[in-house]
Write a protein that holds these residues in place. Structure first.
Motif, PDB file in Angstrom:
ATOM      1  N   ALA A  14      74.869  21.643  13.260  1.00 27.71           N
ATOM      2  CA  ALA A  14      75.749  22.334  13.780  1.00 27.71           C
ATOM      3  C   ALA A  14      76.636  23.366  13.278  1.00 27.71           C
ATOM      4  N   GLY A  15      76.690  23.202  11.849  1.00 29.68           N
ATOM      5  CA  GLY A  15      77.624  23.834  11.283  1.00 29.68           C
ATOM      6  C   GLY A  15      78.889  23.410  10.819  1.00 29.68           C
ATOM      7  N   VAL A  16      79.119  22.377  11.282  1.00 34.49           N
ATOM      8  CA  VAL A  16      80.328  21.553  11.096  1.00 34.49           C
ATOM      9  C   VAL A  16      80.618  20.868   9.819  1.00 34.49           C
ATOM     10  N   ARG A  44      73.183  10.720  24.149  1.00 32.16           N
ATOM     11  CA  ARG A  44      71.913  10.403  24.899  1.00 32.16           C
ATOM     12  C   ARG A  44      71.835  11.463  26.126  1.00 32.16           C
ATOM     13  N   ARG A  45      72.973  12.049  26.306  1.00 31.55           N
ATOM     14  CA  ARG A  45      73.236  12.916  27.590  1.00 31.55           C
ATOM     15  C   ARG A  45      72.520  14.248  27.033  1.00 31.55           C
ATOM     16  N   HIS A  46      72.182  14.326  25.813  1.00 27.80           N
ATOM     17  CA  HIS A  46      71.802  15.944  25.315  1.00 27.80           C
ATOM     18  C   HIS A  46      70.428  15.761  24.965  1.00 27.80           C
ATOM     19  N   ASP A  47      69.702  16.973  24.968  1.00 30.92           N
ATOM     20  CA  ASP A  47      67.998  16.993  24.825  1.00 30.92           C
ATOM     21  C   ASP A  47      68.176  16.917  23.328  1.00 30.92           C
ATOM     22  N   ALA A  48      66.762  16.960  22.683  1.00 31.52           N
ATOM     23  CA  ALA A  48      66.476  16.956  21.628  1.00 31.52           C
ATOM     24  C   ALA A  48      66.080  18.385  21.133  1.00 31.52           C
ATOM     25  N   ARG A  73      70.119  15.911  18.941  1.00 34.67           N
ATOM     26  CA  ARG A  73      70.954  15.323  20.223  1.00 34.67           C
ATOM     27  C   ARG A  73      72.430  15.412  19.679  1.00 34.67           C
ATOM     28  N   THR A  74      72.728  15.082  18.515  1.00 36.82           N
ATOM     29  CA  THR A  74      73.920  14.957  17.737  1.00 36.82           C
ATOM     30  C   THR A  74      74.346  16.312  17.715  1.00 36.82           C
ATOM     31  N   ALA A  75      73.683  17.341  17.123  1.00 33.95           N
ATOM     32  CA  ALA A  75      73.911  18.937  17.156  1.00 33.95           C
ATOM     33  C   ALA A  75      74.473  19.453  18.266  1.00 33.95           C
ATOM     34  N   ASN A  76      73.575  18.900  19.628  1.00 28.21           N
ATOM     35  CA  ASN A  76      73.920  19.472  20.967  1.00 28.21           C
ATOM     36  C   ASN A  76      75.143  18.876  21.373  1.00 28.21           C
ATOM     37  N   LEU A  77      75.394  17.680  21.051  1.00 25.60           N
ATOM     38  CA  LEU A  77      76.586  17.023  21.452  1.00 25.60           C
ATOM     39  C   LEU A  77      77.931  17.684  21.114  1.00 25.60           C
TER      40      LEU A  77
END
Length: 259
Positions: free
Chosen positions: A89-91, A164-168, A52-56
């Protein structure tokens, strides 16, 4: 920057290996002696927070390889999700405020603004002179039961509400090279992985160890998070640990090693 997610490699790969090998295994337990919080996360549960963090970052903020994050967070299970998700996320990351003696860290003269900043609410006011400018700023209250902030500070969004707005789902992936920068000082994923393995050997950590870590003594994440992951161990991370209660806490958590 691209909007695809990144396959973990180097030191993020240690977490990917733990998730693949034992998804239901208790991987990270967080205990706070001051608040009584006791949060236990399996590899799969932590993996969902990581995804979820990566998707955020990637889908929500449009970030990816080449972006930079400043992390002003103490040792905590949410910090583990932030770091592993950000790296996935590569950050690249800067560890502001962490105990970094003898370890790579952000040095003077690094250009601001950053792309993203994560800051713990109890520390934002104390660290105002260290909080770098960033395009995206997330506050973490680090409350029990992962409760969101009732009102984030001005200029910040609540990390828990946003994540929490993003999927896993961590797909699709694009390759992440071992020599890509994992921290803003240029330390690569491979370098961090090597250091984590060296520390795991120094600490005598073994696969399937359950490692009690005093957060006050080991604030840098390479010690409380990456070294145990590199060894294939699970972590019992203890904040505000009563030195007289270490044996009792260790017995309750089936600990095999103490840092």
């Amino acid at each position: 920057m691209g909007h695809d997610l990144v396959r973990p490699t180097g030191m993020p790969g240690a977490f990917a290996s733990a998730l693949a090998a034992h998804p239901g295994r208790s991987l990270l337990t967080y205990h706070d002696g001051a608040t009584g919080e006791h949060t236990e996360l399996s590899a799969e549960a932590l993996g969902q927070w990581v995804a979820r963090t990566a998707n955020l970052l990637v889908r929500g903020c449009g970030l990816g390889v080449g972006a930079r994050a400043a992390v002003l967070l103490p040792p905590h299970w949410q910090t583990a999700a932030v770091l592993l998700g950000t790296w996935s996320a590569g950050v690249s990351v800067s560890f502001h405020g962490a105990a970094t003696a003898g370890l790579p860290r952000l040095g003077p003269g690094v250009e601001e603004p950053f792309d993203v900043t994560y800051a713990a609410l109890p520390r934002i006011d104390d660290w105002l002179d260290q909080v770098p400018e960033a395009h995206h700023r997330f506050a973490l209250g680090l409350a029990r039961d992962a409760a969101p902030l009732p009102e984030p500070p001005a200029g910040y969004r609540d990390y828990l509400t946003e994540v929490r707005r993003h999927d896993a789902d961590l797909r699709p992936y694009v390759p992440l090279r071992p020599d890509d920068a994992a921290s803003v000082d240029g330390t690569s994923y491979a370098d961090w992985g090597r250091l984590a393995r060296e520390l795991a050997d120094l600490f005598g950590l073994r696969p399937d160890d359950r490692v009690l870590v005093d957060a006050a003594e080991h604030e840098h994440p390479v010690k409380w998070l990456l070294a145990p992951l590199a060894a294939g161990a699970s972590v019992v991370l203890c904040a505000n640990l009563d030195s007289h209660a270490v044996r009792e806490r260790g017995a309750a958590e089936r600990v095999t090693r103490v840092l």
